[in-house]
Design a protein around this motif. Sequence first.
Motif, PDB file in Angstrom:
ATOM      1  N   ALA A  35       0.828  -1.211   0.000  1.00 20.98           N
ATOM      2  CA  ALA A  35       0.000   0.000   0.000  1.00 20.98           C
ATOM      3  C   ALA A  35       0.858   1.256   0.000  1.00 20.98           C
ATOM      4  N   ALA A  36       1.927   1.266   0.810  1.00 21.16           N
ATOM      5  CA  ALA A  36       2.808   2.438   0.859  1.00 21.16           C
ATOM      6  C   ALA A  36       3.537   2.627  -0.463  1.00 21.16           C
ATOM      7  N   ALA A  37       3.954   1.516  -1.094  1.00 23.33           N
ATOM      8  CA  ALA A  37       4.650   1.612  -2.383  1.00 23.33           C
ATOM      9  C   ALA A  37       3.748   2.196  -3.465  1.00 23.33           C
ATOM     10  N   LEU A  38       2.443   1.991  -3.343  1.00 17.29           N
ATOM     11  CA  LEU A  38       1.507   2.546  -4.327  1.00 17.29           C
ATOM     12  C   LEU A  38       1.044   3.950  -3.956  1.00 17.29           C
ATOM     13  N   ALA A  39       0.717   4.160  -2.676  1.00 21.08           N
ATOM     14  CA  ALA A  39       0.056   5.404  -2.272  1.00 21.08           C
ATOM     15  C   ALA A  39       1.020   6.564  -2.080  1.00 21.08           C
ATOM     16  N   VAL A  40       2.207   6.314  -1.533  1.00 21.74           N
ATOM     17  CA  VAL A  40       3.129   7.421  -1.260  1.00 21.74           C
ATOM     18  C   VAL A  40       3.593   8.098  -2.552  1.00 21.74           C
ATOM     19  N   PRO A  41       4.102   7.359  -3.553  1.00 20.55           N
ATOM     20  CA  PRO A  41       4.500   8.053  -4.793  1.00 20.55           C
ATOM     21  C   PRO A  41       3.345   8.790  -5.471  1.00 20.55           C
ATOM     22  N   LEU A  42       2.150   8.171  -5.454  1.00 20.97           N
ATOM     23  CA  LEU A  42       1.004   8.837  -6.082  1.00 20.97           C
ATOM     24  C   LEU A  42       0.629  10.101  -5.331  1.00 20.97           C
ATOM     25  N   GLY A  43       0.631  10.037  -3.994  1.00 24.27           N
ATOM     26  CA  GLY A  43       0.320  11.230  -3.207  1.00 24.27           C
ATOM     27  C   GLY A  43       1.355  12.320  -3.391  1.00 24.27           C
ATOM     28  N   LEU A  44       2.637  11.945  -3.475  1.00 22.50           N
ATOM     29  CA  LEU A  44       3.685  12.938  -3.704  1.00 22.50           C
ATOM     30  C   LEU A  44       3.533  13.595  -5.072  1.00 22.50           C
ATOM     31  N   TYR A  45       3.234  12.801  -6.077  1.00 20.79           N
ATOM     32  CA  TYR A  45       3.099  13.345  -7.434  1.00 20.79           C
ATOM     33  C   TYR A  45       1.928  14.320  -7.509  1.00 20.79           C
ATOM     34  N   ILE A  46       0.775  13.910  -6.991  1.00 21.36           N
ATOM     35  CA  ILE A  46      -0.403  14.776  -7.071  1.00 21.36           C
ATOM     36  C   ILE A  46      -0.217  16.020  -6.212  1.00 21.36           C
ATOM     37  N   HIS A  48       2.641  17.464  -5.428  1.00 24.32           N
ATOM     38  CA  HIS A  48       3.682  18.324  -5.986  1.00 24.32           C
ATOM     39  C   HIS A  48       3.219  19.036  -7.251  1.00 24.32           C
ATOM     40  N   THR A  49       2.497  18.322  -8.109  1.00 25.17           N
ATOM     41  CA  THR A  49       2.076  18.901  -9.387  1.00 25.17           C
ATOM     42  C   THR A  49       0.705  19.565  -9.313  1.00 25.17           C
ATOM     43  N   ARG A  50      -0.053  19.265  -8.253  1.00 18.65           N
ATOM     44  CA  ARG A  50      -1.430  19.761  -8.100  1.00 18.65           C
ATOM     45  C   ARG A  50      -2.331  19.243  -9.221  1.00 18.65           C
ATOM     46  N   ARG A  51      -1.988  18.104  -9.778  1.00 20.10           N
ATOM     47  CA  ARG A  51      -2.811  17.509 -10.833  1.00 20.10           C
ATOM     48  C   ARG A  51      -3.498  16.254 -10.294  1.00 20.10           C
ATOM     49  N   GLY A  52      -4.784  16.135 -10.577  1.00 19.38           N
ATOM     50  CA  GLY A  52      -5.511  14.943 -10.163  1.00 19.38           C
ATOM     51  C   GLY A  52      -5.971  14.965  -8.729  1.00 19.38           C
ATOM     52  N   ALA A  53      -6.148  16.162  -8.148  1.00 19.86           N
ATOM     53  CA  ALA A  53      -6.598  16.228  -6.756  1.00 19.86           C
ATOM     54  C   ALA A  53      -7.978  15.599  -6.589  1.00 19.86           C
ATOM     55  N   VAL A  54      -8.798  15.672  -7.636  1.00 23.69           N
ATOM     56  CA  VAL A  54     -10.133  15.068  -7.561  1.00 23.69           C
ATOM     57  C   VAL A  54     -10.024  13.557  -7.418  1.00 23.69           C
ATOM     58  N   VAL A  55      -8.970  12.985  -8.001  1.00 19.64           N
ATOM     59  CA  VAL A  55      -8.769  11.538  -7.910  1.00 19.64           C
ATOM     60  C   VAL A  55      -8.575  11.121  -6.464  1.00 19.64           C
ATOM     61  N   ILE A  56      -7.868  11.947  -5.687  1.00 16.19           N
ATOM     62  CA  ILE A  56      -7.602  11.633  -4.286  1.00 16.19           C
ATOM     63  C   ILE A  56      -8.910  11.455  -3.522  1.00 16.19           C
ATOM     64  N   ALA A  57      -9.785  12.448  -3.642  1.00 14.47           N
ATOM     65  CA  ALA A  57     -11.045  12.400  -2.895  1.00 14.47           C
ATOM     66  C   ALA A  57     -11.921  11.238  -3.355  1.00 14.47           C
ATOM     67  N   ASN A 108      -3.056  11.511   3.354  1.00 14.22           N
ATOM     68  CA  ASN A 108      -2.123  12.234   4.224  1.00 14.22           C
ATOM     69  C   ASN A 108      -0.867  12.668   3.480  1.00 14.22           C
ATOM     70  N   THR A 109      -0.391  11.837   2.553  1.00 20.31           N
ATOM     71  CA  THR A 109       0.777  12.236   1.765  1.00 20.31           C
ATOM     72  C   THR A 109       0.453  13.440   0.902  1.00 20.31           C
ATOM     73  N   TYR A 110      -0.694  13.395   0.248  1.00 21.08           N
ATOM     74  CA  TYR A 110      -1.116  14.529  -0.578  1.00 21.08           C
ATOM     75  C   TYR A 110      -1.295  15.789   0.269  1.00 21.08           C
ATOM     76  N   ALA A 111      -1.982  15.658   1.410  1.00 18.55           N
ATOM     77  CA  ALA A 111      -2.216  16.812   2.267  1.00 18.55           C
ATOM     78  C   ALA A 111      -0.904  17.365   2.821  1.00 18.55           C
ATOM     79  N   GLY A 112       0.029  16.475   3.152  1.00 18.18           N
ATOM     80  CA  GLY A 112       1.305  16.936   3.685  1.00 18.18           C
ATOM     81  C   GLY A 112       2.079  17.783   2.693  1.00 18.18           C
ATOM     82  N   VAL A 113       2.080  17.382   1.434  1.00 18.32           N
ATOM     83  CA  VAL A 113       2.824  18.137   0.414  1.00 18.32           C
ATOM     84  C   VAL A 113       2.135  19.457   0.102  1.00 18.32           C
ATOM     85  N   THR A 114       0.813  19.435   0.030  1.00 22.93           N
ATOM     86  CA  THR A 114       0.099  20.661  -0.343  1.00 22.93           C
ATOM     87  C   THR A 114       0.116  21.711   0.765  1.00 22.93           C
TER      88      THR A 114
END
Length: 239
Positions: A35-46, A48-57, A108-114
């Motif tokens: 789960a961490a291998a999938l979710a952390v990189p995706l959360g960091l990418y979204i 950092h780039t602010r792209r796909g925030a709707v996907v997170i929710a 949480n990864t997405y929120a932490g970066v944003t």
Amino acid sequence: MIDWLLDPAHWSGPDGIPTLVYQHLLYTFMALLVAAALAVPLGLYIGHTRRGAVVIAGLANSLRALPTIGLLILLVLVIAPSFTTKLAYLVPSLIVLILLAIPPILTNTYAGVTTVDAAAVDAARGMGFRSLRILFEVEIPCAMPLILSGIRSAVLQLISTATVAAYISLGGLGRLLIDGKAQSNYAMMAAGAVLVSLLALVFDLGIGFGATRLVSPGLTRRNSKARRNPALPPRPATA
């Protein structure tokens, strides 16, 4: 329940408590790593780039709404015919646990970066930092408290939910609950519930303590200046 726990016969053999705890932790951390291998990189990418925030929710809400037992039974019916070993039951269990662990880590990864201070990012960009360097040297260190909080939440959910593996004939502390119910042995069921709770509590405290060591003191105010005695007069200003 105490008499059941103190019985030496329940602490040895393939069905003993140490073996069940090992199996329970094995399922938990196998699912957590994936789960961490999938979710952390995706959360960091979204983040950092602010792209796909709707996907997170959307993804987080949909995964949280999945019925655990129903999905587990469905996956067993679909996947089990493809295997002739215990993987027929292990793979569906891990898939369910992975889907359960992804939402807290991802959000949480997405929120932490944003929520990283924009002034820090602008200062790094002004110093000539490229995008990846800003991510790894500014955003990730500043987002580490929230990232670790997401992992901590995922571990607690996995430890409490890994008991479902026993529902499809696997091991873990869920065996005490399932077998105790089948035998009307309420002392066994209570012991299983207490052991799962203690395991979750131990890892919650352990991860919380480890987080204080991993996070920068500047983010947690864990330095001597931040803990200065307020009774002392302030230092005189210098040019």
